[in-house]
Design an enzyme around this catalytic site. Structure first.
Site, PDB file in Angstrom:
ATOM      1  N   THR A 122       0.835  -1.204   0.000  1.00 20.99           N
ATOM      2  CA  THR A 122       0.000   0.000   0.000  1.00 20.99           C
ATOM      3  C   THR A 122       0.870   1.255   0.000  1.00 20.99           C
ATOM      4  O   THR A 122       0.639   2.187  -0.797  1.00 20.99           O
ATOM      5  CB  THR A 122      -0.938  -0.007   1.231  1.00 20.99           C
ATOM      6  OG1 THR A 122      -1.754  -1.185   1.155  1.00 20.99           O
ATOM      7  CG2 THR A 122      -1.813   1.227   1.278  1.00 20.99           C
ATOM      8  N   HIS A 147       4.597 -10.119   2.666  1.00 17.97           N
ATOM      9  CA  HIS A 147       3.680 -11.124   3.239  1.00 17.97           C
ATOM     10  C   HIS A 147       2.927 -11.921   2.187  1.00 17.97           C
ATOM     11  O   HIS A 147       2.229 -12.881   2.501  1.00 17.97           O
ATOM     12  CB  HIS A 147       2.717 -10.473   4.248  1.00 17.97           C
ATOM     13  CG  HIS A 147       1.635  -9.623   3.658  1.00 17.97           C
ATOM     14  ND1 HIS A 147       0.360 -10.079   3.456  1.00 17.97           N
ATOM     15  CD2 HIS A 147       1.629  -8.331   3.234  1.00 17.97           C
ATOM     16  CE1 HIS A 147      -0.393  -9.102   2.950  1.00 17.97           C
ATOM     17  NE2 HIS A 147       0.353  -8.035   2.805  1.00 17.97           N
ATOM     18  N   THR A 181      12.566   4.498  11.289  1.00 20.27           N
ATOM     19  CA  THR A 181      13.597   3.547  11.720  1.00 20.27           C
ATOM     20  C   THR A 181      13.559   2.290  10.856  1.00 20.27           C
ATOM     21  O   THR A 181      12.489   1.721  10.609  1.00 20.27           O
ATOM     22  CB  THR A 181      13.389   3.188  13.209  1.00 20.27           C
ATOM     23  OG1 THR A 181      13.535   4.382  13.964  1.00 20.27           O
ATOM     24  CG2 THR A 181      14.402   2.148  13.680  1.00 20.27           C
ATOM     25  N   CYS A 187      -9.337  -6.765   1.009  1.00 19.17           N
ATOM     26  CA  CYS A 187      -9.357  -5.388   1.480  1.00 19.17           C
ATOM     27  C   CYS A 187     -10.707  -4.729   1.220  1.00 19.17           C
ATOM     28  O   CYS A 187     -11.066  -3.782   1.896  1.00 19.17           O
ATOM     29  CB  CYS A 187      -8.261  -4.597   0.806  1.00 19.17           C
ATOM     30  SG  CYS A 187      -6.742  -5.516   0.721  1.00 19.17           S
ATOM     31  N   ASN A 215      -5.299  -9.208  -8.228  1.00 19.09           N
ATOM     32  CA  ASN A 215      -5.487  -9.939  -6.981  1.00 19.09           C
ATOM     33  C   ASN A 215      -6.779 -10.750  -6.933  1.00 19.09           C
ATOM     34  O   ASN A 215      -6.888 -11.689  -6.158  1.00 19.09           O
ATOM     35  CB  ASN A 215      -5.431  -8.977  -5.785  1.00 19.09           C
ATOM     36  CG  ASN A 215      -6.200  -7.703  -6.027  1.00 19.09           C
ATOM     37  OD1 ASN A 215      -5.924  -6.978  -6.983  1.00 19.09           O
ATOM     38  ND2 ASN A 215      -7.174  -7.428  -5.193  1.00 19.09           N
ATOM     39  N   GLN A 265       1.035  -9.264  -6.361  1.00 19.63           N
ATOM     40  CA  GLN A 265       0.483 -10.623  -6.520  1.00 19.63           C
ATOM     41  C   GLN A 265       1.338 -11.509  -7.414  1.00 19.63           C
ATOM     42  O   GLN A 265       1.208 -12.729  -7.384  1.00 19.63           O
ATOM     43  CB  GLN A 265      -0.940 -10.551  -7.106  1.00 19.63           C
ATOM     44  CG  GLN A 265      -1.968  -9.981  -6.160  1.00 19.63           C
ATOM     45  CD  GLN A 265      -2.297 -10.920  -4.997  1.00 19.63           C
ATOM     46  OE1 GLN A 265      -2.122 -12.133  -5.064  1.00 19.63           O
ATOM     47  NE2 GLN A 265      -2.783 -10.348  -3.906  1.00 19.63           N
ATOM     48  N   SER A 274       5.348  -6.559  -1.672  1.00 18.13           N
ATOM     49  CA  SER A 274       4.977  -6.720  -0.269  1.00 18.13           C
ATOM     50  C   SER A 274       5.366  -8.123   0.179  1.00 18.13           C
ATOM     51  O   SER A 274       4.956  -9.106  -0.446  1.00 18.13           O
ATOM     52  CB  SER A 274       3.475  -6.511  -0.141  1.00 18.13           C
ATOM     53  OG  SER A 274       3.108  -6.600   1.194  1.00 18.13           O
TER      54      SER A 274
END
Ligand code: PLP
Length: 393
Positions: free
Chosen positions: A71, A200, A236, A324, A150, A178, A198
């Site tokens: 995102t 995950h 960080t 989502c 997706n 994806q 991404s």
């Protein structure tokens, strides 16, 4: 039996990935920006991870910027390029089936005076390159087309889009969130200037992603603060996340062929069984140019949510619409874009397979789905009316 068929929403974190991350939480936990030994060790791991990741995409390490996920990467790519290039034009071309991370960013950019063209898709869920050629104008500053969708798993004609954008000097962004677990991506071969990822989605940890930015692309910062990521993305450094993402990407790359064969076999068997054994159902999207993991069906006369809940009672996890956007009662705009009716879009269900699934699970899911769809339909007044059966009131 518990069966997880929602790998497009997120994946399990591979145990080897978790192991690679642990020392960076318990021992080498220093801030990668700190000058002392703890910090230097963390910074070394970040540098090594960046270099590993860059090699896998045929990119340079300094073109990889770590973010919090897909995102943020999508937001940064679109807004960053829009703001940095607005003197040259305010027109952006994207598709009607992008993830909300792109769609909502475009909606915001429209409010800020940018003009967006949304390309349609065919029944196969893919855009037609000739539509893109017609859509671009002298003031087009960015083309953003997802690598793979997706919901339908449709793989877009990325190489052609990249070549076209290059010929016309237009910056090309792709949301590859994806696609990355099953397609090897070389940013030069595909003509990609910006790419969102991404971790995950490919058995890495949640909360870490990246934006690849080709050297020379003009882009503004999105997150202001410290000097991390060569001052381009403050915050960080997520050392364990970065180490884990690099490990996950390495594993995805080295095990891709074997995983793709296994996943495709399960997915194909599942599709054949559903189409053969369940009447009045349709596969959304095309068979060709489709992610090996994806199967998306619409079942006439019943709501997707009813199927989802029923399958859940049997321990089977699937998704209706995108994870989502589910929770809203709107029919899936992605399925509508394939030419499906509102009813078909409402009844769509996504099954997404992964490397941890087994053929036994695929067979179990097909058995339960067949029986439960029949049961739900037997309770549906609409089904009975259309099929000419009497209704008990
Ligand atoms: N883009 C696509 C195509 C996705 O499928 C997703 C997640 O579902 C995202 C972006 C958002 O990624 P993240 O969950 O890392 O923010």
């Amino acid at each position: 039996m518990k069966v997880y068929l929602d790998n497009a929403a997120t994946t399990s974190t591979d145990k080897r990935v978790v192991e690679s991350m642990l020392p960076y939480m318990t021992e080498i936990y220093g801030n990668a920006s700190s000058l002392h030994g703890y910090g230097r060790e963390a910074a070394k791991a970040v540098d090594e991870s960046r270099a590993k990741i860059a090699t896998l995409f045929n990119a340079k390490p300094q073109e990889i910027y770590f973010t919090s996920g897909g995102t943020e990467s999508d937001n940064w790519a679109l807004r960053g390029v829009a703001y940095a290039n607005k003197k040259n034009g305010k027109h952006i071309v994207t598709t009607a089936v992008e993830h909300p991370a792109v769609m909502q960013t475009c909606a915001q950019l429209e409010k800020e005076g940018f003009e967006i063209t949304y390309l349609p898709t065919g029944t196969d869920g893919r855009i037609d390159i000739s539509d893109l050629k017609k859509a671009v104008r002298d003031d087009t500053i960015l083309v953003s087309v997802m690598f793979a969708n997706n919901e339908t798993g449709a793989i877009m004609p990325i190489k052609e889009i990249g070549a076209f954008c290059k010929e016309n000097g237009i910056v090309f962004h792709t949301d590859a969130v994806q696609a990355i677990s099953s397609i090897k991506i070389d940013v030069d071969k595909y003509g990609i200037d910006l790419l969102s990822l991404s971790a995950h989605k490919f058995h890495g940890p949640k909360g870490i992603g990246l934006l690849y930015i080709r050297s020379g692309v003009k882009i503004d910062r999105l997150i202001f603060g410290g000097h991390q990521e060569r001052t381009y993305r403050a915050g960080t450094t997520n050392t364990p996340g970065i180490v884990g993402m690099a490990k996950a990407l390495e594993l995805a790359d080295s095990e891709m062929e074997e995983n793709n064969i296994k996943i495709k076999q399960m997915r194909d068997r599942f599709i054949e069984r559903v189409l053969n054994e369940i009447p009045d159902c349709k596969l959304n999207g095309g068979r060709e140019h489709r992610l090996v993991s994806n199967a998306n069906f619409s079942f006439d006369y019943i709501e997707g949510e009813s199927i989802l809940m029923t399958l859940d009672l049997h321990g089977i996890a699937v998704s209706s619409g995108s994870a989502c956007s589910s929770g809203s009662l709107e029919p899936s705009y992605v399925i509508l874009a394939t030419g499906a009716s509102i009813e078909e879009a409402h009844s769509s269900i996504r099954f997404s397979f992964g490397k941890d699934n087994t053929m036994e699970e695929a067979e179990y899911a097909a058995d339960i789905l067949r029986d439960e769809v029949a049961k739900l339909r037997s309770w549906s007044p609409l089904f009975k009316e259309i099929k000419g059966e009497s209704i008990n009131v």
